[in-house]
Write a protein that holds these residues in place. Structure first.
Motif, mmCIF file in Angstrom:
data_model
loop_
_atom_site.group_PDB
_atom_site.id
_atom_site.type_symbol
_atom_site.label_atom_id
_atom_site.label_comp_id
_atom_site.label_asym_id
_atom_site.label_seq_id
_atom_site.Cartn_x
_atom_site.Cartn_y
_atom_site.Cartn_z
ATOM 1 N N ILE A 246 -4.683 -1.947 -6.946
ATOM 2 C CA ILE A 246 -5.686 -2.389 -5.957
ATOM 3 C C ILE A 246 -4.841 -3.271 -4.955
ATOM 4 N N TYR B 197 0.702 4.703 -11.244
ATOM 5 C CA TYR B 197 -0.145 5.668 -11.887
ATOM 6 C C TYR B 197 0.681 6.381 -12.857
ATOM 7 N N THR C 188 0.748 -1.267 0.049
ATOM 8 C CA THR C 188 0.016 0.078 -0.026
ATOM 9 C C THR C 188 1.037 1.335 0.068
ATOM 10 N N ALA C 189 2.028 1.132 -0.352
ATOM 11 C CA ALA C 189 2.987 2.134 -0.261
ATOM 12 C C ALA C 189 2.876 3.496 -1.152
ATOM 13 N N PRO C 190 2.386 4.625 -0.640
ATOM 14 C CA PRO C 190 2.037 5.493 -1.454
ATOM 15 C C PRO C 190 2.972 5.753 -2.785
ATOM 16 N N SER D 50 -5.863 1.463 -12.426
ATOM 17 C CA SER D 50 -6.319 1.101 -11.053
ATOM 18 C C SER D 50 -5.044 0.416 -10.438
ATOM 19 N N VAL E 97 2.228 3.179 -5.434
ATOM 20 C CA VAL E 97 1.071 3.591 -6.219
ATOM 21 C C VAL E 97 1.262 4.830 -7.265
#
Lengths: 155, 607
Positions: free
Chosen positions: A115, A107, A98-100, A113, A103
């Motif tokens: 997930i 992106y 979930t590390a920003p 996405s 992400v």
């Protein structure tokens, strides 16, 4: 339609996942929530671009793991997005971080996405269902004809 | 289901496995009803049962057509029909019929006692409240009907009607059969609702467990909230934004996640600038619990079918206040594009908000305390070291990781003419009292040394001051005085219970200065001896506190065993020797949570 653009089959999903266990969980989850979806599994990133280029019909959605030996998810993401032929294919990163920063990186590389892949199976199934529902609904709204999934039973 | 048992079971194998003529043999109602039961196993939605149910009823000889309606509140949700001419079951388009739904609401006060209720309808009597069935059944040639009403949930009920050529008598088995079919539907629906509720609880528990784990793992608020928001999408909703109040009172989005990459920036932007959103968040903030806004409640904002941006597909928005210890911290907002039945209950959303608020509060308190400690610590240490000619001074201070208290390490340097006095010390313990004593020790030594006191004399005076103050803590310290001597310096050192300094020679040789003395705050009138060594150009003296030597690696080995080597390597590297040494100890350290201070003087060439 673009020169060389391939038909997208919204009822088909390509799963790129090196873990046998995760691939089975994805199969189990999606076959219960979206029985009409046709799933295809590959276990490595290498060869995916060529296989898709050689195919007349592209999957509506590619579900890809980030951590794979050889060409990893980042590499595949970049390779797919570098091809205009695949611009209408939805790319969903499905990974256990979930590390920003991770992400943002995905992106920036053109993922549609990102997930998080939970450990608990019920949550795992809910999350996959949420992602697939979202993109089916969004694509149906964005392109009025033909409605998403309408040709699912005719082939 | 009276009579469904033995006969049905006997007929089961043959009928299910063979659609040929033999299947027709067991055509009893009980066997057929049993088969209906058997097909319900994998059904996930009660409407998926329609084909089986309608066909079963249409197979009854008197029945010309079957029509079902589903009601939510007083509103008609859908109408389905099966006649011999309209196979399979079809959904009937709305024809604008005004339905008297509320009037036909079944008695739900005690469904167990009442069960599905059967009403006789005579179609020539006119439509009355029997719409839309009246028209559909009449079209199929029916003159009468039996209507059965049954409850599926709160504000959710259905009817199933069969159209007949002529009315049936009060004892006709069709009445019971219609009721039995409705019983089956009610039971299946209850099972489906239970399974769904159970699954949703499982999902919510798993989600809260994972979110709590993330929140316990880190004290970095924004990163933690970003991770929780990511986890929530699409497990809980399609979009998630966390707003926190800033010191100036503004409510600012600090974390957001959306299933669609392209919608993320929009989400940040719209929740930062949109007035409706701002007003809504502040309204929720004033209340105790969260809200879920749907349809008309979204009017005026950037969400809902009436808008034309990316928020058009948003069906509902939930906002929960983030509160901890009666303080409003911010809000947790979710955007839902899913249908109502997949939207989590407000209780779970508020629960998540409560946990997040606690995690934020803990992090904030920690951060505030850490800042205060760092500030206080800075006051206890010199803002800058002097730059005397012929000497290079460097100092470094590392606060122990796991600790939030002010440590008792101190150091300073005093220049008096050509001479430079250096001192380093440690007050036992941590916290406010230790901090106060650290301040006392540092300023006393500094004043004494500025006034020209010799190292031993300075320690004796501080010892007396500590005893006079009746302090309950011990203090260790090391005072050195560097006095110019030819092209080098004489290093006079006095020690009060502190690790002695190390001298690194220009040729790489490292030796400890032999000096010792009891720590301060214990013995009245103690005399401190002074040891003297000469420092030549290129030589370095290293003073440190025991946090450096007592750092341990994973195997329990102390940094002390590596100190000589470390000092040699740092000296060879030049530059900020003290900083370098503290860094090496930090890399080495697996345990040992004492603060570390290092003060270094290197003799340069004097011109």
């Amino acid at each position: 339609m673009l020169e060389g653009a391939r038909r997208i089959d919204p009822g088909s999903v390509l799963v790129v996942e090196d873990s046998q266990e995760d691939a089975e969980a994805i199969q189990r989850a999606l076959s219960s929530t979206h029985p009409a979806l046709r799933l295809e599994f590959v276990h490595r990133g290498e060869g995916v671009v060529d296989a898709l280029l050689a195919s007349d019909v592209l999957p509506g959605l590619v579900l890809l793991d980030l951590n794979m030996p050889g060409m990893d998810g980042h590499g595949l993401l970049g390779a797919l997005r570098a091809r205009p032929e695949f611009r209408d294919v939805t790319l969903v990163v499905f990974t256990s971080s979930t590390a920003p920063a991770e992400v943002d990186r995905c992106y920036a590389a053109g993922a549609d996405s990102y997930i998080y892949k939970p450990v608990n199976f019920t949550l795992f199934r809910t999350v996959l269902k949420g992602a697939v529902d979202y993109w089916q609904q969004s694509r149906a709204q964005a392109v009025p004809e033909p409605p998403e999934g309408s040709d699912g039973s005719t082939k | 289901m009276p009579g469904a048992g033995a006969e049905g079971l006997r007929g089961w194998g043959r009928v299910e496995r063979d659609d040929g003529p033999k299947a027709a043999r067991d055509h009893s109602w009980a066997a057929r009803l049993h088969r209906l039961w058997m097909v319900t196993g994998g059904v996930t939605d009660v409407t998926a049962m329609a084909d089986h149910v309608y066909a079963l009823l249409l197979a009854e000889p008197e029945v010309l057509a079957v029509v079902g309606t589903r009601w939510t509140g007083g509103e008609l949700r859908y109408t389905r029909r099966l006649t011999s001419g309209t196979r399979p079951v079809t959904e009937v388009a709305e024809d604008g019929t005004k339905s008297a739904g509320a009037a036909r609401r079944p008695d739900s006060s005690d469904p167990a006692a009442h069960g599905p209720a059967v009403v006789d309808r005579l179609l020539p009597d006119g439509e009355g409240d029997f719409a839309p069935e009246h028209r559909l059944l009449s079209d199929a040639g029916a003159a009468a009907a039996l209507e059965c009403r049954f409850v599926l949930g709160e504000n959710d009920w259905a009817t199933l009607s069969v159209g007949l050529a002529v009315p049936v008598g009060p004892d006709d088995p069709l009445r019971q059969r219609l009721t039995q079919v409705c019983d089956v539907l009610v039971a299946i629906n209850r099972r489906i609702v239970d399974v769904r509720a159970h699954e949703r609880r499982q999902v919510e528990e798993a989600f809260l467990a994972e979110a709590s784990f993330l929140m316990d793992e880190s004290l970095d608020i924004e990163e933690t909230l970003s991770r929780v928001a990511r986890l929530a999408v699409p497990a809980v909703a399609e979009g998630c934004v966390v707003h926190l109040f800033q010191p100036d009172g503004r409510l600012v989005p600090v974390a957001r996640a959306h299933v669609a990459a392209t919608a993320q920036d929009w989400l940040s932007e719209v929740t930062r600038r949109d007035t409706w959103t701002g007003d809504t968040l502040r309204r929720v903030m004033r209340g105790r619990t969260g809200v879920v806004l749907r349809e008309a409640e979204l009017a005026g904002g950037p969400f809902g079918a009436a808008t034309d941006g990316p928020g058009r597909l948003v069906r509902a928005v939930s906002v929960s206040p983030l509160r901890a210890r009666a303080r409003a911290l911010g809000t947790l907002t979710f955007l839902f594009q899913r249908t109502d039945e997949d939207i989590s209950g407000l209780r779970m959303l508020d629960d998540l908000a409560r946990r997040a608020a606690l995690a934020i509060d803990t992090s904030t308190s920690y951060e505030l305390r850490r800042r205060h400690v760092a500030q206080l610590q800075r006051h206890l240490l010199p803002p800058a070291l002097p730059s005397p000619r012929g000497l290079e001074l460097s100092a470094a201070y590392a606060v122990a990781d796991a600790s939030l208290d002010v440590g008792g390490d101190f150091y300073d340097a005093v220049q008096r003419g050509d001479e430079v006095a250096l001192f380093i010390g440690d007050v036992c313990g941590r916290g406010a009292e230790a901090a106060a004593m650290t301040g006392l020790a540092r300023h006393t030594l500094r004043t004494l040394l500025e006034d020209g006191a010799a190292p031993g004399r300075a320690l004796e005076r501080l010892n007396q001051a500590l005893l006079r103050e009746k302090v309950s803590r011990f203090v260790t310290a090391l005072v050195t005085l560097l006095v110019p001597d030819g092209d080098g310096y004489l290093l006079h050192t006095a020690c009060a219970g502190h690790p002695p300094p190390m001298v690194l020679r220009a040729d790489g040789d490292v030796a400890e200065v032999h000096v010792s003395g009891v720590l301060m705050g214990v013995l009245d009138g103690h005399r401190y001896r002074t040891a003297t060594v000469r420092l030549n150009p290129g030589d370095t003296v290293v003073m440190f506190t025991d946090g450096l030597t007592e750092a341990r690696d994973a195997g329990g080995v102390m940094f002390e065993t590596r100190l000589v080597d470390a000092v040699r390597r740092c000296g060879a590297a030049r530059g900020a020797v003290a900083e370098h040494l503290v860094g090496m100890a930090a890399d080495f350290r697996a345990s040992g949570d004492d603060d570390t201070a290092v003060l270094v003087a290197r003799v340069t060439e004097r011109s």
